[in-house]
Design an enzyme around this catalytic site. Sequence first.
Site, short mmCIF file in Angstrom:
data_model
loop_
_atom_site.label_atom_id
_atom_site.label_comp_id
_atom_site.label_asym_id
_atom_site.label_seq_id
_atom_site.Cartn_x
_atom_site.Cartn_y
_atom_site.Cartn_z
N LYS A 54 2.83 12.57 -48.38
CA LYS A 54 2.46 12.05 -49.69
C LYS A 54 2.86 12.97 -50.84
O LYS A 54 2.41 14.10 -50.93
CB LYS A 54 0.95 11.81 -49.74
CG LYS A 54 0.54 10.58 -48.95
CD LYS A 54 -0.92 10.29 -49.08
CE LYS A 54 -1.23 9.55 -50.37
NZ LYS A 54 -2.68 9.36 -50.54
N GLY A 71 -1.39 22.00 -40.92
CA GLY A 71 -1.42 21.80 -39.47
C GLY A 71 -0.06 21.55 -38.85
O GLY A 71 0.29 22.16 -37.84
N GLY A 82 -5.02 22.55 -46.71
CA GLY A 82 -5.43 22.08 -48.04
C GLY A 82 -5.82 23.23 -48.95
O GLY A 82 -5.44 23.28 -50.13
N ARG A 116 -8.84 28.67 -34.38
CA ARG A 116 -9.80 28.92 -35.47
C ARG A 116 -10.98 29.78 -35.00
O ARG A 116 -11.52 30.55 -35.78
CB ARG A 116 -10.29 27.60 -36.05
CG ARG A 116 -9.21 26.98 -36.91
CD ARG A 116 -9.71 25.79 -37.66
NE ARG A 116 -8.82 25.47 -38.75
CZ ARG A 116 -8.61 24.24 -39.19
NH1 ARG A 116 -9.23 23.22 -38.65
NH2 ARG A 116 -7.78 24.03 -40.20
P1 AMP Z 1 1.08 15.82 -44.97
O1 AMP Z 1 -0.32 15.72 -44.44
O2 AMP Z 1 1.25 15.24 -46.35
O3 AMP Z 1 1.67 17.19 -44.83
O4 AMP Z 1 1.94 14.85 -44.07
C1 AMP Z 1 2.21 15.07 -42.72
C2 AMP Z 1 2.80 13.83 -42.14
O5 AMP Z 1 3.99 13.51 -42.81
C3 AMP Z 1 3.16 13.94 -40.69
O6 AMP Z 1 2.29 13.13 -39.95
C4 AMP Z 1 4.59 13.42 -40.62
O7 AMP Z 1 4.81 12.51 -39.57
C5 AMP Z 1 4.75 12.71 -41.93
N1 AMP Z 1 6.14 12.61 -42.37
C6 AMP Z 1 7.03 13.59 -42.53
N2 AMP Z 1 8.23 13.09 -42.87
C7 AMP Z 1 8.11 11.75 -42.91
C8 AMP Z 1 8.99 10.67 -43.19
N3 AMP Z 1 10.27 10.88 -43.49
N4 AMP Z 1 8.51 9.41 -43.13
C9 AMP Z 1 7.22 9.20 -42.81
N5 AMP Z 1 6.33 10.16 -42.54
C10 AMP Z 1 6.77 11.43 -42.59
#
Ligand code: AMP
Length: 395
Positions: free
Chosen positions: A200, A353, A376, A37
Amino acid sequence: MIIKYIDELQLTEQRVFMRVDFNVAFSEPGVISDDTRIRAALPTIRYALGQKAKLILASHCGRPKGKRDMKYSLKPIGERLAALLEDVDVLMPEDCIGDAVKKLSQDLQPGQIMLLENLRFHEEETANNEQFAKQLASLAEVYINDAFGTAHRAHASTSGMVQFMETKGAGFLMRKEIAALTQLLDSPERPFVGVLGGAKVSDKLGVIENLMNICDSLIIGGGMSYTFLAALGYSVGKSLLEKEKIHQAKRILERADTRKIPILLPVDHVVASACDAQATPSTTEDASVPDGMMGLDIGPKTISNFCEVISQAKTLFWNGPLGVFELAPFANGTLKIAQTIAKTKCMSVVGGGDSVAAIMKSGLADKISHISTGGGASLEFIEGKKLPGIVALES
Ligand code: AMP
């Protein structure tokens, strides 16, 4: 929207307040583990210095929650910046507002830099407090925002203070980000494939809805895919599930069906009884996850399906890992997708990230058309939202 960019503004001998995104990662307090960054802001910083501006840099770092927590001090960042710029003075006051800072700003010489202390040492920054915004604005005549990573936040330094500045504009990093994301939204070469993963589903429903308007196909993997699989009636075991979003996921799938936009979901998974690097992984036969197991990565058939669609893409947007990529047994799917995206000759934009880290790990980052510095912010841009940090610059 009409935004002026830094190279359209008169900077010589002017005090320029530049909001940058120096929210870097530390491996331990004071030790920067990734200075991407800082490097990303260098072209704009160098340009301003070349124009003989008196440069005031401002950023947040981490979440000190309005307290003066020196774990989040910008001092190590200032030292790294000075090392990267070589022969440039980087003054580092103890705060970002107050008499001492004001005095330093008045004494600043053309070609000198003052890096303010962490803006978030004051809760007024995230509260977008008007008095705080006015104090920041009083330091300079020209305002430049080059912090795309925080452009989706209406904070004092990204939004509130801008109305008090005579002259405002965006930096080169902001220009690059806006150009790449606007190209995706306005004139993508087809087919345009969206790839979404991460934990999520609720965070990304708006993005899915908007991508359905502009993409030719949509790939959904990672933790968020289980809410969609549940909506189709599959058992998901102990996998991540947002029960209250199943209904919305079903509506999205129906709408995609009517509009003939394929949404690709996992057809097999790498599962384990716990989200643990020591757990013994196994692969499912189909899209169902057995009771007591968690889906933690996409399986081989899914990787093959996803990669086939990705390799046909002429435009691609990727956000979010396809599995728990931080743990070695569940990293394969994300890495395979990263490699395939990098090898596909297309206009590719990667944000967030984890996806950026996977691309870096693949060693093929130079094959990606645009790696966004704002996870984001890029999602909100793609969602079609107006970003306060960009709106503030419009005239
Ligand atoms: P986000 O910030 O919503 O992009 O989420 C990123 C996170 O999603 C990472 O820390 C991953 O470990 C988690 N993630 C990806 N796939 C899975 C899964 N099948 N089960 C649980 N966590 C997950």
